[in-house]
Every structure is written in C-alpha cells, then in structure tokens.
Enzyme design. Structure first.
Site, PDB file in Angstrom:
ATOM      1  CG  HIS A 136       4.489  -4.539   5.481  1.00  0.00           C
ATOM      2  ND1 HIS A 136       5.493  -4.887   4.621  1.00  0.00           N
ATOM      3  CD2 HIS A 136       3.424  -4.433   4.859  1.00  0.00           C
ATOM      4  CE1 HIS A 136       5.346  -4.676   3.162  1.00  0.00           C
ATOM      5  NE2 HIS A 136       3.807  -4.729   3.222  1.00  0.00           N
ATOM      6  CG  ASP A 173       3.608  -9.321   0.217  1.00  0.00           C
ATOM      7  OD1 ASP A 173       3.118  -9.808   0.445  1.00  0.00           O
ATOM      8  OD2 ASP A 173       4.875  -7.861  -0.199  1.00  0.00           O
ATOM      9  CG  HIS A 175       4.934  -4.743  -0.883  1.00  0.00           C
ATOM     10  ND1 HIS A 175       3.636  -5.515  -1.455  1.00  0.00           N
ATOM     11  CD2 HIS A 175       4.824  -3.766  -1.420  1.00  0.00           C
ATOM     12  CE1 HIS A 175       3.006  -4.619  -2.190  1.00  0.00           C
ATOM     13  NE2 HIS A 175       3.400  -3.597  -2.190  1.00  0.00           N
ATOM     14  CG  ASP A 261       1.926  -8.609  -3.107  1.00  0.00           C
ATOM     15  OD1 ASP A 261       2.897  -9.208  -3.025  1.00  0.00           O
ATOM     16  OD2 ASP A 261       1.566  -7.728  -2.392  1.00  0.00           O
TER      17      ASP A 261
HETATM   18 ZN    ZN Z   1       2.897  -7.547  -0.327  1.00  0.00          ZN
END
Ligand code: ZN
Length: 367
Positions: A136, A173, A175, A261
C-alpha cells in the site's frame, strides 16, 4: 527444486502501534497487524518439518540509496524521524513504533535478497516472510500497515543492477496493491496484476479501468472481486485473467504479493478462501513460471490477520513451492470447503468476465 526462505526474528518485533485511526470515539486496541500470525507461520513450518526442506536466505537492511529508487527523500526522513522519536503514523494507518525504521528497511531488504537469490540461481523460487508489509505504500505516503513498498523496491533495484528487465507481479492480498500499481503505472516492463475485494482498501483504487498510463498502458490489471468470493472465484480469476496475461507478457520472473487475508477467517476482509485455494493458486503460478521463466517465482508476504488460520495458507503455498507435502493437515479445510457459495457465483463470473475482456484488449495492444 530448491526453495529459499527468509525470516528474521526482528520482523516479529515491529511495532504496528495502537489502532486509533478510526478517530476519537474508538476505544484503543492493538493494531490488527500483530506478530502472532507471522510467528505462527514460522512455528508451523518448523513443527511440520517443512523448514528443513527450505534453504535459508539471509535478509539485510535496505540501504537509503536503494530506498530512494522508489521513495522520496522527504518521506524516508519522515519515517526515520518517527522511528527516532516516539513513533507515529507514516501516512494513513501506517504506524511504526520507536526504533522500527531499521525493521522496515529489513523487510524491504529481505524482499530484494529473495529476488536476488532467485535471479542469481541460488534457489529456484523463494518465500520472504516479511513484516511490515509493503504493497500500500506509495512514493511519499505510508498506508495500511505498509511503510516501504517492498516488492516495488526489490524490482526497481534488481533492474538498476541489470539483473532483470521484465517482471510480473501477482498480488493476491485481499486489498488492492495500490503502491505497486503506482510504482509501475507508466512502466511497460513491469506487469502488475491485483486480485482483491472490490472497493475495500484503499477504497479509491483497484478498479477495472485502471490499466496503466502512457507507455505503461495495458500493463496494469485489476480484478475487483465482490465480497463473499471464495475458492471458485479465485481459481477462475487465475485461469481466465492472470495466467493468460502472464503468458502474453512473458516475464523473466514472477513476484507474488502474498497477502493471505482473503482467507475465510480473516477479520479484515469478507472473502472465503481456504488453504486449498492458496495451494491451487500457488500451483498455477508455479506452473506458469515453469512454462515462461524457468520456474522463477518470488513471494513476499503481505497481509493476513487471522493468526489461527493464516499459517495453514502459508504452509500450503510453501509446500507447493518446495514440491513436497508434509503430513500436517489443515484441520479447518473440510469445514470451510463446505461453505455454500465456494463455487463460482454468477455475479462473480460477471466481474471476472469483464476483467478477462480488459485483459484481452490490452493484450492485443501489447503486441
Ligand atoms: Zn491485505
């Protein structure tokens, strides 16, 4: 088949701080990113005996010169000042505690060393179990537990050293890998692909129409899956979008942003993947790498916040990488596999179909 593995006890010592980003009306609690899920991965690797089949690769601190290949001097100075002071947020939900600058540099340096180990032929593939995560973080802003953008830094430094030219990143992931996307958005030499829960984090990125810019147009692919997606949706995304894109691009090495996740128990997502999903995705990526780039795959750990379940997903991936199977069985697998909706649902197929169309269009543009 030799699989490199990186772990350093200092990753467990990283202080992701208190979870206060939701504002003043929020009773303080520990951040979701704790040492436990990572330490339990290492424990399971040891207990199952798999670690004996892996080749240890030594991490090192990434130098400031190497950090500057992606991050701004001002941002690096800010992170260092926070670390030298009492700790603080390097942006938005990217807290680091006192004396954690070097651990963030170690996480980036470990990712780079894992890539070098594969590119230099010391190992066939590698898994870097690093913390803090990286995908991120943008040039000048930490986000979502990410201080430095580990995978982008690894690629940019390996390219600067002349060790590699064309790299593909598969980010599974849950996200969106916005930091890695940003790093290579205008760069046709790095294909970035992200599968994630649609509109979740960051909420303002990760959509189908983000396909790259200028010369990089066509070299960024997002697959924003609906909440509730499980095994069928993930495997179908790999088969319909990720693998064809990899075949079209023909990378010299594949890097995996290995956040775990999207697992069914994760507190920070609403997906239903299980260890069998990660086993199959790892198999598909490994097979593609064998077909396209001599089996060269480097996975760098990202998120994963269910300490009880994340280790089973990591074990499955590393068993695939090492080409072996331990006697340890995921005790929750049968249970999660049986959840209704694990097979591909029509509204998920719709998104995957749209992503496949985007991929085909941009693949045509690449030629
Ligand atoms: Zn994540």
């Amino acid at each position: 088949m030799t699989t490199g593995f990186i772990w350093d006890e200092r990753f467990a010592w990283f202080d992701a701080g208190p979870n206060r980003r939701r504002g003043p009306f929020y009773s303080p609690m520990a951040a979701y990113d704790t040492r436990e899920s990572k330490e339990r991965i290492r424990e399971l690797l040891v207990a199952s005996g798999l670690v004996d089949r892996l080749m240890p690769v030594s991490p090192r601190l990434m130098t400031e010169e190497e950090l500057l290949r992606y991050h701004t001097p001002e941002y690096i100075a800010k992170v260092k000042a926070l670390s030298d002071g009492g700790g603080g947020d390097a942006g938005e939900g990217a807290y680091l505690g006192r004396n954690c600058y070097d651990i963030a540099r170690l996480s980036a340096g470990a990712s780079l060393e894992a890539l070098y180990a594969v590119l230099d032929g010391r190992v066939d593939n590698a898994y870097a179990l690093v913390r803090p995560c990286g995908h991120h973080a943008t040039r000048d802003f930490g986000r979502g537990f990410s201080i430095f953008c580990n995978i982008a830094l690894a690629i940019l430094n390996a390219k600067a050293q002349g060790k590699v030219e064309r790299v593909a990143v598969v980010d599974w992931d849950v996200h969106h890998g916005n930091g890695t996307q940003d790093a290579f958005y205008s760069d046709p030499s790095v294909l970035t692909i992200s599968l994630h829960q649609a509109g979740y984090y960051p909420p303002d990125s990760g959509w189908l129409n983000e396909t790259g810019d200028g010369p990089g147009r066509g070299y960024n692919i997002n697959i924003p899956l609906p909440p509730g997606s499980g095994h069928g949706a993930y495997v179908e995304t790999m088969k319909q979008v990720v693998l064809p894109a990899l075949r079209q691009f023909r990378p010299e090495v594949i890097m995996v942003a290995s956040g775990l996740d999207a697992n069914a128990h994760d507190p920070l997502a609403r997906m239903m993947c299980h260890s069998g999903t990660y086993r199959e995705m790892a198999t598909l990526v490994k097979t593609a790498a064998e077909e396209l780039c001599g089996g060269r795959v480097v996975a760098c750990h990202e998120g994963g916040y269910a300490p009880a379940y994340v280790p089973w997903c990591a074990l499955a991936i590393m068993e695939v990488f090492a080409g072996t199977k331990t006697s340890f069985q995921d005790p929750a697998l049968k249970w999660i596999e049986g959840w209704p909706g694990q097979d591909l649902q029509p509204h998920q197929a719709d998104v995957i179909g749209k992503a496949a169309t985007v991929m085909k269009n941009i693949s045509a543009a690449m030629r």
